[in-house]
Structure formats: structure tokens, C-alpha cells
Design a protein around this motif. Structure first.
Motif, mmCIF file in Angstrom:
data_model
loop_
_atom_site.group_PDB
_atom_site.id
_atom_site.type_symbol
_atom_site.label_atom_id
_atom_site.label_comp_id
_atom_site.label_asym_id
_atom_site.label_seq_id
_atom_site.Cartn_x
_atom_site.Cartn_y
_atom_site.Cartn_z
ATOM 1 N N PRO A 33 0.827 -1.207 0.000
ATOM 2 C CA PRO A 33 0.000 0.000 0.000
ATOM 3 C C PRO A 33 0.859 1.253 0.000
ATOM 4 O O PRO A 33 2.057 1.219 0.300
ATOM 5 N N LEU A 34 0.230 2.360 -0.330
ATOM 6 C CA LEU A 34 0.922 3.642 -0.475
ATOM 7 C C LEU A 34 0.409 4.628 0.564
ATOM 8 O O LEU A 34 -0.779 4.649 0.878
ATOM 9 N N GLU A 49 -9.346 13.756 -6.496
ATOM 10 C CA GLU A 49 -10.186 12.598 -6.817
ATOM 11 C C GLU A 49 -9.363 11.314 -6.822
ATOM 12 O O GLU A 49 -9.799 10.272 -6.322
ATOM 13 N N TRP A 50 -8.151 11.386 -7.373
ATOM 14 C CA TRP A 50 -7.279 10.207 -7.386
ATOM 15 C C TRP A 50 -6.893 9.807 -5.970
ATOM 16 O O TRP A 50 -6.900 8.617 -5.633
ATOM 17 N N VAL A 51 -6.555 10.783 -5.131
ATOM 18 C CA VAL A 51 -6.179 10.482 -3.750
ATOM 19 C C VAL A 51 -7.354 9.858 -3.004
ATOM 20 O O VAL A 51 -7.190 8.899 -2.245
ATOM 21 N N ARG A 52 -8.558 10.372 -3.221
ATOM 22 C CA ARG A 52 -9.742 9.775 -2.585
ATOM 23 C C ARG A 52 -9.902 8.308 -3.002
ATOM 24 O O ARG A 52 -10.192 7.439 -2.172
ATOM 25 N N THR A 56 -9.803 4.960 -0.633
ATOM 26 C CA THR A 56 -10.896 3.988 -0.617
ATOM 27 C C THR A 56 -10.374 2.572 -0.851
ATOM 28 O O THR A 56 -10.897 1.601 -0.285
ATOM 29 N N ASN A 57 -9.320 2.458 -1.644
ATOM 30 C CA ASN A 57 -8.762 1.148 -1.969
ATOM 31 C C ASN A 57 -7.715 0.666 -0.969
ATOM 32 O O ASN A 57 -7.062 -0.353 -1.202
ATOM 33 N N GLY A 58 -7.541 1.393 0.137
ATOM 34 C CA GLY A 58 -6.674 0.911 1.204
ATOM 35 C C GLY A 58 -5.402 1.682 1.451
ATOM 36 O O GLY A 58 -4.648 1.360 2.374
#
Length: 235
Positions: A33-34, A49-52, A56-58
Motif C-alpha cells: 500500500p501507499l 479525486e485520485w487520492v480519494r 478507498t482502496n486501502g
């Protein structure tokens, strides 16, 4: 004890977003994960939007300052960039954190971890972070639990200066440092600025550092997960 690998990314802008997404995809393939370092004044747009979506993906999101500018009443600290929170007294750090949290709320970006620009936070900043409910502060040489007071010592490994002549040396040093830290156990902290992803040699060396950490039994986690682990243990 197996090491925990923390990979952080800063400098995400509309111009670097495609490279950031490419790095994130490489990390996804490695199941690492990042932790995204997010400046509060980024505002609405493709970056937010990309950061959100990544959160959401962990992935984890840490507040990375407000606008990265040092007030003119204070001597600037130059380490390639101005270090926004490096010398602020508590009352000025509070004002910036209030503004930052308002901007985060407007963007729908709730965070409780903080990584100051250039990884430098004054004692006044640390005090203000506690007062504003932050649970974690990650600086250059440690990760500080602001609730329990526990400090885990581990230096951020990154590329440093912009000189192209020393690029090979810096790449080798990063991979070597990652391997050494992973063998010791504890925290392995790898950080990269999105601007470095434009240089193929730096990008590949960073991924090599991730790979050598995994080969030495480190497992990927995020700064946010460190706080959640503390909450579970205390509960």
C-alpha cells in the motif's frame, strides 16, 4: 521481527499524476500500500479525486502541510524547498492547522496523520497537532504516536539532492539502505517525490528498494495502519 515497509509519495500534481498512478499500479502488483502526502490547498480536481480513490482502496493519506510557505516573519529553512512547519511556534502552527483542516473538510478528506514538508516539524507544531486531534506525526528520523507518546526511530530513505552526476550513487545507496533496514526489522521508510518519477533510473531504483525490502521479509503497511494498530491494542 519482520520489518514493516512504509512507502510514501509526495508532490502529486496534475502534471505528475500519470507517473504517480503508474507507481501506485506497480506497488499494487507487489501488494504494497501507499501513503500519500497530501497538501491541504490542493483543492478539488483530478489529484484530489485520485487520492480519494486510493484511500478507498486501502492507501493512507497524511496531511503534508497547508501551502508549504514560511511566513516572512520567520527565517526560511532551505533544504531544496522551504520547510513550512520547521520553525513555527505553537500558536502559528495552530492557525495553519485550522486552515488546513478547513480545506480538508471542504475536499472531503479526513486525515489524522501528519508528515511535514521536508519531514521537519517544530516542537510547537507537534504540540498543535496533539491539540487538533492528530494521532501521528512522521518526521525525518522517527514516527511519533501523539496519543501514547511512543516514538519509533527510523529514518526516511529518499534520493536527496537533484544532481544528475551523483544519480547512480544515490540509487545504489537507497537500495542498500532499504536492504539493511529490512534485515534489522522495525520500520523501513521509503519516500519519493513525484518529480523523481520522471527519471527512469530513480524510478527503477525506488522499485528495486521496495523489492529488496520485500525479499528481506518486510511487509507493506501504511502510516495510517500504525495508528489503527495502536487503537486495537489499547482497546
Amino acid at each position: 521481527m519482520d520489518a514493516r515497509l512504509l512507502v510514501s509519495l509526495s508532490g502529486v500534481t496534475t502534471r505528475t499524476l500519470h507517473r504517480c498512478a503508474d507507481l501506485a499500479a506497480e506497488l499494487d502488483r507487489r501488494r504494497v500500500p501507499l501513503s500519500v502526502l497530501y497538501a491541504a490547498r490542493t483543492g478539488e480536481g483530478p489529484v484530489t479525486e485520485w487520492v480519494r480513490t486510493r484511500r478507498t482502496n486501502g492507501d493512507s493519506v497524511l496531511l503534508h502541510g497547508y501551502d508549504h510557505q514560511v511566513p516572512p516573519t520567520h527565517r526560511a529553512v532551505y533544504l531544496g524547498k522551504r520547510a513550512e512547519f520547521a520553525a513555527l511556534p505553537a500558536h502559528e502552527a495552530r492557525l495553519r492547522l485550522i486552515a488546513a483542516k478547513a480545506a480538508l473538510d471542504a475536499n472531503g478528506m479526513a486525515v489524522d496523520g501528519f508528515a511535514p514538508p521536508r519531514w521537519i516539524a517544530s516542537e510547537g507544531t507537534v504540540q498543535a497537532l496533539r491539540e487538533h486531534g492528530f494521532t501521528l506525526c512522521a518526521d525525518l528520523v522517527s514516527v511519533r504516536d501523539l496519543v501514547s507518546g511512543q516514538v519509533q526511530r527510523a529514518r526516511v530513505q529518499e534520493f536527496g539532492g537533484p544532481s544528475h552526476r551523483t544519480e547512480t550513487v544515490r540509487c545504489f545507496a537507497l537500495v542498500l539502505a532499504a536492504a539493511r533496514a529490512a534485515r534489522r526489522g522495525g520500520l523501513v521508510r521509503l519516500g519519493i517525490d513525484a518529480a523523481d518519477l520522471a527519471r527512469p533510473g530513480l524510478r527503477q531504483a525506488f522499485l528495486d528498494a521496495v523489492d529488496v525490502s520485500l525479499e528481506n521479509r518486510a511487509f507493506g503497511t501504511t502510516y495510517g495502519s500504525l495508528s489503527r494498530t495502536r487503537v486495537k491494542l489499547s482497546g
